[in-house]
Design an enzyme around this catalytic site. Sequence first.
Site, short mmCIF file in Angstrom:
data_model
loop_
_atom_site.label_atom_id
_atom_site.label_comp_id
_atom_site.label_asym_id
_atom_site.label_seq_id
_atom_site.Cartn_x
_atom_site.Cartn_y
_atom_site.Cartn_z
CE LYS A 126 -4.30 0.71 0.26
NZ LYS A 126 -5.63 -0.13 -0.05
N GLY A 165 -5.52 2.49 -7.37
CA GLY A 165 -6.20 3.73 -6.70
C GLY A 165 -6.74 3.44 -5.01
CG ASP A 166 -7.44 3.29 -0.72
OD1 ASP A 166 -7.66 2.20 -0.67
OD2 ASP A 166 -7.50 4.17 0.20
N1 GLU Z 1 -7.30 0.10 -2.89
C1 GLU Z 1 -8.30 -0.90 -3.27
C2 GLU Z 1 -8.19 -2.06 -1.73
O1 GLU Z 1 -8.24 -1.29 -0.64
C3 GLU Z 1 -7.75 -1.68 -4.25
C4 GLU Z 1 -6.23 -2.11 -4.40
C5 GLU Z 1 -6.05 -2.54 -5.62
O2 GLU Z 1 -6.71 -2.66 -6.86
O3 GLU Z 1 -4.64 -2.91 -6.02
O4 GLU Z 1 -8.14 -2.98 -2.00
#
Ligand code: GLU
Length: 444
Positions: A126, A165-166
Amino acid sequence: MKEQLADILDQVLRRNPGEREFHQAVREVFESLEPVLRKNPQYVDAAVLERLCEPERQIIFRVPWVDDEGRVQINRGFRVEYNSALGPYKGGLRFHPSVYLGIVKFLGFEQVFKNSLTGMPIGGGKGGSDFDPRGRSTGEVMRFCQSFMTELYRHLGEHTDVPAGDIGVGGREIGYLFGQYKRITNRWEAGVLTGKGLSWGGSLVRTEATGYGTVLFAERMLATRGASFDGRRVVVSGAGNVAQYAIQKAQQLGAHVVACSDSTGYVLDERGIDLPLLQQVREAERLPVSVYAERRGATFVPGRRVWEVGAEVALPCATQNELDEDDAAALVRSGVLAVSEGANMPTTPAAVALLTEAGVLFAPGKAANAGGVATSALEMQQNASRDAWTFEYTEQRLAGIMHGIHDRCLATADEYGAPGNYVLGANIAGFTKVADAMLALGVV
Ligand code: GLU
């Protein structure tokens, strides 16, 4: 075993001082693991837990950029490459002023188990920044993303680390990040980022996937009690990407979605949320939900949490710790049947306990919101084979994955003598797969 777990937890808290959200995420997983460690002493001997609590790599960097007034701005960038036993580090980037190492580590820790649960070959990671995109022009966002990637690119690669994204990072930001990566490396490496635009390597359904998956999980969970979404009063928190598509899927299943929210307050729209209008306000114009309420003639309640309106199904899709004990009590009083987490760790531990004791079906985020990252893995598959699947086929794959996660959580909970406990099921099923891979790969 209990004491050993407490010792390890104690060590984690001491070694990571002040990282409240990280502590919370670790504690919550530890609470499920006693039976699995008792049954599998090899995990203890190989210090799998201690290793799981220490990210493989943590990168912190300066992000300098120039704002529209010509002033130099400095933000802090993060990437925590948490665990790569199952595949390349995979997980989103969050741009929000609250971001610090403790948030990125909690999200990375959750991601490891979530990604394991999907059954796809992806490790966990992350990242993000304390950059606040609110009120920033498109040019400022672009320059920030370019500067962020100018440092981060050296750590990425389709087989190494694949961000997405997030909160605060959507299609626009992924575009600028991909453009800068391509320019620096001189490689059109589609698989290095997911959540890409459809004309340049993105996957259909990726935009919808997290919200859809959360509802599909809840649908399967309701079915265990012979219930469905049809005609149910549903309340969603948030108004961003996850919330929007949770609303859409719930409405497709016949639900009556009456509320959503943002950091300024919530909207109560008893006629049912008008999704195209919400998307116009939030996506196209980037305005707060009060503007939706104004245009729609709905009620806007400033500064309060959405849970007070009561629901049969509650979908927290905003951010961590947004549903506390009082909120849970209000939901229980209103007769809530199920809570499915679209966000990461939105329900506080006390609230989870209260809901569970009241017999409410509760789906933890690492299971219920795994549809987003699972569809990212499907995007990687399409990129690797230079293929593009149809919406129907991709959605079918997503539904299959969500049902698989649901059933695995339930079966694992049963196996460990806690029927219907999705928290325990998700933690143990997610842990076991990563732990086995870590054992097989040796002490690395
Ligand atoms: N941020 C999203 C999650 O919390 C997606 C992460 C991703 O697609 O790599 O899973």
